[in-house]
Motif scaffolding. Structure first.
Motif, PDB file in Angstrom:
ATOM      1  N   GLY A   1       0.796  -1.225   0.000  1.00  0.00           N
ATOM      2  CA  GLY A   1       0.000   0.000   0.000  1.00  0.00           C
ATOM      3  C   GLY A   1       0.827   1.272   0.000  1.00  0.00           C
ATOM      4  N   GLY A   2       2.135   1.137   0.223  1.00  0.00           N
ATOM      5  CA  GLY A   2       3.012   2.301   0.165  1.00  0.00           C
ATOM      6  C   GLY A   2       3.341   2.865   1.539  1.00  0.00           C
ATOM      7  N   TRP A   3       4.535   3.411   1.650  1.00  0.00           N
ATOM      8  CA  TRP A   3       5.023   4.018   2.893  1.00  0.00           C
ATOM      9  C   TRP A   3       4.607   5.486   2.885  1.00  0.00           C
ATOM     10  N   TYR A   4       3.704   5.834   3.807  1.00  0.00           N
ATOM     11  CA  TYR A   4       3.106   7.176   3.807  1.00  0.00           C
ATOM     12  C   TYR A   4       2.676   7.533   2.380  1.00  0.00           C
ATOM     13  N   PRO A   5       1.695   6.793   1.847  1.00  0.00           N
ATOM     14  CA  PRO A   5       1.325   6.931   0.431  1.00  0.00           C
ATOM     15  C   PRO A   5       0.803   8.309   0.059  1.00  0.00           C
ATOM     16  N   GLU A   6       0.420   9.108   1.050  1.00  0.00           N
ATOM     17  CA  GLU A   6      -0.047  10.462   0.731  1.00  0.00           C
ATOM     18  C   GLU A   6       1.054  11.318   0.107  1.00  0.00           C
ATOM     19  N   GLN A   7       2.306  10.860   0.185  1.00  0.00           N
ATOM     20  CA  GLN A   7       3.419  11.616  -0.400  1.00  0.00           C
ATOM     21  C   GLN A   7       3.737  11.181  -1.836  1.00  0.00           C
ATOM     22  N   ARG A   8       2.945  10.275  -2.409  1.00  0.00           N
ATOM     23  CA  ARG A   8       3.194   9.798  -3.769  1.00  0.00           C
ATOM     24  C   ARG A   8       3.014  10.905  -4.801  1.00  0.00           C
ATOM     25  N   LEU A   9       3.636  10.691  -5.956  1.00  0.00           N
ATOM     26  CA  LEU A   9       3.484  11.578  -7.106  1.00  0.00           C
ATOM     27  C   LEU A   9       2.843  10.812  -8.248  1.00  0.00           C
ATOM     28  N   SER A  10       2.291  11.542  -9.204  1.00  0.00           N
ATOM     29  CA  SER A  10       1.845  10.915 -10.450  1.00  0.00           C
ATOM     30  C   SER A  10       3.070  10.638 -11.318  1.00  0.00           C
ATOM     31  N   LEU A  11       2.918   9.794 -12.340  1.00  0.00           N
ATOM     32  CA  LEU A  11       4.041   9.516 -13.224  1.00  0.00           C
ATOM     33  C   LEU A  11       4.498  10.786 -13.940  1.00  0.00           C
ATOM     34  N   GLU A  12       3.571  11.625 -14.361  1.00  0.00           N
ATOM     35  CA  GLU A  12       3.955  12.861 -15.036  1.00  0.00           C
ATOM     36  C   GLU A  12       4.787  13.752 -14.106  1.00  0.00           C
ATOM     37  N   GLU A  13       4.387  13.832 -12.844  1.00  0.00           N
ATOM     38  CA  GLU A  13       5.151  14.638 -11.886  1.00  0.00           C
ATOM     39  C   GLU A  13       6.531  14.029 -11.640  1.00  0.00           C
ATOM     40  N   ALA A  14       6.591  12.702 -11.543  1.00  0.00           N
ATOM     41  CA  ALA A  14       7.874  12.044 -11.317  1.00  0.00           C
ATOM     42  C   ALA A  14       8.792  12.222 -12.521  1.00  0.00           C
ATOM     43  N   LEU A  15       8.241  12.101 -13.734  1.00  0.00           N
ATOM     44  CA  LEU A  15       9.041  12.336 -14.935  1.00  0.00           C
ATOM     45  C   LEU A  15       9.550  13.771 -14.978  1.00  0.00           C
ATOM     46  N   ALA A  16       8.709  14.709 -14.556  1.00  0.00           N
ATOM     47  CA  ALA A  16       9.154  16.105 -14.500  1.00  0.00           C
ATOM     48  C   ALA A  16      10.345  16.254 -13.564  1.00  0.00           C
ATOM     49  N   GLY A  17      10.347  15.475 -12.470  1.00  0.00           N
ATOM     50  CA  GLY A  17      11.479  15.523 -11.548  1.00  0.00           C
ATOM     51  C   GLY A  17      12.771  15.054 -12.175  1.00  0.00           C
ATOM     52  N   PHE A  18      12.682  14.115 -13.113  1.00  0.00           N
ATOM     53  CA  PHE A  18      13.868  13.592 -13.788  1.00  0.00           C
ATOM     54  C   PHE A  18      14.154  14.310 -15.111  1.00  0.00           C
ATOM     55  N   THR A  19      13.409  15.357 -15.425  1.00  0.00           N
ATOM     56  CA  THR A  19      13.620  16.088 -16.682  1.00  0.00           C
ATOM     57  C   THR A  19      13.645  17.592 -16.411  1.00  0.00           C
ATOM     58  N   ARG A  20      12.452  18.212 -16.353  1.00  0.00           N
ATOM     59  CA  ARG A  20      12.388  19.659 -16.178  1.00  0.00           C
ATOM     60  C   ARG A  20      13.012  20.108 -14.865  1.00  0.00           C
ATOM     61  N   GLY A  21      12.807  19.336 -13.801  1.00  0.00           N
ATOM     62  CA  GLY A  21      13.340  19.739 -12.504  1.00  0.00           C
ATOM     63  C   GLY A  21      14.852  19.762 -12.480  1.00  0.00           C
TER      64      GLY A  21
END
Length: 528
Positions: free
Chosen positions: A455-475
């Protein structure tokens, strides 16, 4: 949709594909036109028309912007690929056997070097000692860095080479572990590690370049088009050698250690010096240690150790002086901060010592645990959060044990994003493997690569795939002072990855297994 403009430069059209642009103006496209290493048009394939251009048929593949890594120690990663890897060792005894076997295969090697041990994953979970190494390798110095790089495990010969004995004082910001008799155990923490590292001969330029070539091929095969490395002159020299020979196919930002600032100043060097392939970035410095080494600087003691709030590498006034002097000289900073006290103290300093307008942004590396009020301040100050999602996979159990309920604010990607903080994601290689796909999976699942916790470790902190990809690109691009890059839109660099499957329809818990079909940098095929 307008057709691509004509140009006198050589033009390549990439067609018959599904492009995720990560650009808000046009999120999906079927074709892309590239000239002079940049995107000049992207849109529906039916709008292409005809022209005198080279065509590349991508045969229905999926395309995303090239991935970037905001935090590596790339030369260390490259060299450690050639040293003994202890990440899979399940105990001190197993690690010693692996080191002994490695040493036996290299009778002419003076220093036996290795990396990756983690006592928190061992049975029993206890720190090792020099005694076991002395028994296995009695004739050569051994230096083995912990997985996070904040501790080393050495044998007696290595201690002697560094002049470390029972009466050797702990250096500022470091600690020499000692047994009940006061003798060094072979474990050195934080700045004490330099006492031994300084005795290890530097790899030759040819050895460094050879290792970097192999590591570059690995990075390109994973879809990385650029990375930031936290290293000094030895890495910069080798990367410059590759650049001069036309062998550098990754875009590299070098973040030199802060103690080099006077020397950089004498040479007249400033941030962003270089070209699109190799540039200088922010100055790197440390505020504290690490979670696993129990040296993260905390506002409250770690669980079960009432006298341990971690190790501040610099007293607050000294840390402030380093950052203020750097800013005055035109250098923004990248500050390693794990604990909530470290992050708060760094933000206190940055609030009082803003960087020069127009310079690269200040960044905090790791931001592993932060209080909500400090996340809000971080967003207001425009400080980048350079974080490594994959760490959750190996750290969540340790964080729960050492930080307890405070862990709800650990790796708090959603908290930081909601506060307006730019997230720049990376791997911290060689602490973790350099693959960005593992980081993407963890960022959206909040589970380890083994699927735990369910179910995830503190799942409220998850990101969407688009947000995660932004972290590895635009960010990552924004952290390097290029907020317009990291997307596929007119005017952006034509750095992109070709995939055989659509990451947006891939099961989240299978993303770590994704691998590109091809990687393009500047519109040119860099790996296939």
């Amino acid at each position: 949709m307008s057709q691509p403009e004509t140009t006198t430069a050589p033009v390549t059209v990439f067609r018959h594909c599904h492009i995720h642009t990560l650009d808000s103006q046009l999120t999906r496209a079927g074709a892309m036109v590239v000239a002079c290493g940049r995107v000049v048009w992207v849109g529906p394939e039916d709008d292409l028309g005809s022209g005198s251009w080279k065509e590349v048929d991508l045969d229905g593949a999926w395309v995303i912007p090239g991935l970037r890594d905001a935090h590596t120690h790339f030369l260390s990663h490259a060299l450690l690929r050639q040293r003994v890897d202890l990440r899979d060792a399940g105990s001190e005894a197993v690690a010693v056997r692996q080191v002994a076997a490695y040493a036996a295969r290299r009778p002419g090697t003076r220093w036996i070097l290795g990396h990756g041990w983690n006592e928190n994953t061992w049975t029993p979970p206890a720190l090792p000692s020099r005694v076991s190494l002395d028994e296995a390798i009695p004739d050569r110095p051994v230096l083995l860095s912990r997985a996070d790089g904040h501790m080393i495990w050495v044998n007696t010969i290595a201690l002697r080479a560094a002049g470390i004995a029972a009466d050797t004082p702990d250096p500022p910001g470091g600690r020499i572990e000692r047994d009940a008799r006061g003798e060094p155990t072979g474990i050195l923490r934080e700045r004490a590690t330099a006492l031994v590292w300084d005795q290890v001969p530097l790899a030759s330029l040819s050895e460094r370049v050879s290792a970097l070539r192999q590591a570059q091929a690995e990075a390109l095969s994973l879809g990385l088009v650029g990375l930031h490395t936290m290293e000094g002159p030895d890495a910069l020299e080798a990367l410059q050698d590759m650049r001069q020979k036309g062998e550098l196919s990754l875009r590299v930002l070098v973040l030199p250690p802060a103690d080099l600032r006077p020397e950089l100043g004498r040479l007249g060097l400033k941030p962003s010096f270089g070209d699109e392939w190799l540039q200088l970035g922010q100055l790197k410095l440390f505020a504290d240690g690490s979670l696993g080494s129990r040296t993260a600087w905390m506002l409250e003691p770690i669980e079960g150790e009432p006298d341990n709030r971690g190790i501040p590498i610099h007293p607050p006034a000294e840390l402030a002086g380093i950052i203020e002097e750097a800013h005055a000289a035109g250098w923004p900073c990248a500050i390693h901060a794990i604990g909530d006290a470290a992050n708060r103290t760094v933000l206190d300093v940055l609030e009082r010592a803003p960087r020069a307008p127009g310079s690269l942004p200040d960044r905090i590396e790791h931001v592993q645990i932060i209080r909500p009020e400090d996340a809000t301040r971080m967003g207001a100050l425009g400080v980048v959060a350079s974080m490594q999602p994959v760490h959750v996979s190996t750290d969540w159990r340790v964080a729960d044990r050492l930080w307890g309920s405070r862990s709800r604010h650990s790796y708090a990607w959603r908290l930081l994003a909601n506060a307006g903080v730019t997230l720049a994601f990376g791997s911290d290689a060689p602490v973790e493997p350099i693959s960005p796909w593992a980081g993407l999976q963890v960022a959206i699942t909040r589970t380890g690569l083994d699927g735990h916790p369910e179910g995830g470790w503190y799942p409220e902190q998850r990101l969407s795939l688009e947000e995660a990809l932004a972290g590895f690109t635009r960010g990552v691009a924004a952290a390097a002072g290029e907020p317009h890059e990291g997307r596929l839109a007119p005017g952006c660099r034509a750095d992109f990855v070709v995939l055989g499957t659509d990451p947006f329809t891939t099961e989240p818990d299978r993303l770590a297994q994704s691998r590109p079909v091809a990687t393009y940098v500047g519109g040119r095929l860099a790996w296939s």
